[in-house]
Design an enzyme around this catalytic site. Structure first.
Site, short mmCIF file in Angstrom:
data_model
loop_
_atom_site.label_atom_id
_atom_site.label_comp_id
_atom_site.label_asym_id
_atom_site.label_seq_id
_atom_site.Cartn_x
_atom_site.Cartn_y
_atom_site.Cartn_z
CG HIS A 82 60.09 31.42 -19.07
ND1 HIS A 82 59.55 30.90 -17.93
CD2 HIS A 82 60.22 30.38 -19.95
CE1 HIS A 82 59.35 29.60 -18.09
NE2 HIS A 82 59.74 29.26 -19.31
CG HIS A 155 3.52 22.66 -29.46
ND1 HIS A 155 4.40 22.21 -30.41
CD2 HIS A 155 2.86 21.55 -29.00
CE1 HIS A 155 4.29 20.90 -30.54
NE2 HIS A 155 3.37 20.46 -29.68
CD GLN A 237 56.54 21.49 -21.86
OE1 GLN A 237 55.96 22.48 -22.27
NE2 GLN A 237 57.80 21.20 -22.19
CB SER A 285 11.15 50.64 -16.58
OG SER A 285 11.23 51.54 -17.67
NE ARG A 325 52.14 24.13 -23.65
CZ ARG A 325 52.41 24.70 -22.48
NH1 ARG A 325 53.50 24.39 -21.83
NH2 ARG A 325 51.59 25.60 -21.96
#
Length: 448
Positions: A82, A155, A237, A285, A325
């Site tokens: 936890h 286009h 919650q 490149s 929840r």
């Protein structure tokens, strides 16, 4: 194990800003939890609960979690499974006078959810000025090139002329919509506040011996301390996971804008009309030394594409919650929320860089306009002939025949567009030959 031996998220290692990376860092997360515990304790003390000044002082002195405490919390979490209780324990070791009152009356989501709402808010506060800066820089660019005629494309084919500045206004308008959407998401954020395990505030009502007014006041005090104007009246919650969806939808929409702008710039770079900034020592490149690749715009498209897909994680998580929840929201939110913010931040860094130094090539633009302008001028030529008493249909037919002939020269033989020479050689067009140059001025094709 070396950091180089484990996977690193590129958003963290390569792309996002330090301020955004810190916002979602473990230190900030757990220190925010501690700040939330301080605000809770201070407010409970203000309302009469027995919390000592020493407890508050020790909590404040150790509000920022230190490096050595992470190991303590991790070891405790292994035992307790936890995370919140592990950090309650770790904080209590540093603030022993407060160990018994840390997290008093709260549920885990008091820490986790309120902290997440703070991160959502503060992250938008990081992004909004950066977006406004990009809009301002593009506005300066648009004004500078507002009267530079260039080919428009529908286009992806040459269409009636626009201007370089006018095209930038398409980007600006969309970014202004993103600014509005993100501002609205920021303004809609509220705090979860202190609502208890299922949103009923039952634990706090018990702590305050049934005094509803003190429970309401506690919620108000913590909300104010966190810098929020209001808290949600209704919660389970957790705060509603729909909030995550609303915020990520705004960011995802911005991601789509990023890809749209990046693609436009990449096409213009291919046409050699416009380039993003290219540094003197930059390599385009590894093989082709001459190349000037639009790598920033390509990365912008890539990050924008990722960003526009992240809202689905948030919406799917909201839809999958059961009743008050379920914990299947946890792991995915740890991933998709920080990623969305870091993605948006990285995209804004790129947009800022690109908009700071775009290079325009007016000579190339003019050459490309000149190659297409004779076809675009045909309507102007027809209207000029009609004004001199020539039949509109006859003029249209004459232009159609010559245009197809010129088009064949360009497409089949690779020659220049010779439509104007054909017009000048055809006696039918003699009435408007003296005004042909005026009819072909690019500035007359760009409208308002």
């Amino acid at each position: 194990m070396s950091p180089n031996d484990v996977y690193q998220d590129p958003l963290n290692s390569r792309y996002a800003s330090n301020e955004m990376k810190y916002l979602f860092s473990p230190r900030n997360r757990f220190s925010t939890w501690r700040q939330l515990w301080i605000w809770l304790a201070q407010s409970e003390k203000e309302l009469g609960l027995d919390i000592s000044d020493e407890a508050i002082q020790q909590m404040q002195a150790h509000q920022v979690i230190q490096d050595e405490e992470f190991a303590v919390a991790a070891e405790e979490e292994k035992k307790r499974r936890h995370d919140v209780m592990a950090h309650v324990h770790t904080y209590g070791l540093k603030a022993p006078a407060a160990a018994g009152i840390i997290h008093w009356g709260a549920t885990s989501c008091y820490c986790t959810d309120n902290a997440d709402l703070i991160f959502l808010r503060d992250g938008l506060d990081i992004l909004l000025p950066k977006l406004a800066t990009v809009i301002e820089k593009l506005s300066t660019f648009a004004k500078e090139y507002k009267d530079l005629p260039c080919l428009a494309y529908t286009h992806l084919q040459p269409a009636q002329l626009t201007t370089t500045g006018k095209r930038a206004c398409l980007w600006i308008q969309d970014l202004l919509m993103d600014l509005r959407n993100i501002e609205r998401a920021r303004e809609d954020l509220r705090f979860r506040g202190v609502k208890g395990t299922t949103g009923t505030q039952a634990s706090f009502l018990q702590i305050f011996s049934g005094d509803h007014s003190k429970v309401e006041k506690l919620d108000e005090l913590v909300t104010q301390k966190a810098g929020f104007e209001s808290a949600f009246i209704i919660s389970s919650q957790t705060y509603s996971r729909k909030i995550d969806g609303d915020v990520l939808n705004a960011l995802g929409s911005f991601g789509a804008t990023c890809e749209r702008i990046g693609q436009d710039i990449r096409h213009l770079a291919a046409f050699k009309e416009l380039e993003e900034p290219f540094e003197s020592m930059q390599i385009g490149s590894s093989a082709m030394a001459y190349k000037r690749n639009p790598m920033r715009s390509e990365r912008l498209c890539s990050l924008g594409r990722k960003l526009q897909n992240l809202p689905k994680d948030a919406m799917d998580t909201y839809a999958a919650q059961w009743f008050e929840r379920t914990l299947d929201d946890s792991a995915i939110r740890r991933i998709c929320i920080p990623q969305a913010y870091l993605c948006a931040d990285a995209s804004l860094i790129l947009l800022n860089n690109i908009s700071s130094g775009m290079v325009v090539y007016p000579a190339v633009i003019a050459k490309r306009v000149a190659a297409e302008l004779p076809f675009m001028a045909t309507e102007n030529i027809i209207m000029a002939l009609v004004a001199r008493g020539v039949s509109r249909q006859e003029a249209h037919e004459q232009i159609r025949v010559l245009s197809h002939e010129a088009g064949a020269e360009v497409k089949q033989h690779g020659r220049d567009n010779d439509l104007l020479e054909r017009i000048k050689r055809t006696s039918f067009f003699e009435p408007i030959i003296p005004q042909l140059d005026e009819l072909l001025r690019p500035e007359t094709f760009v409208g308002r």
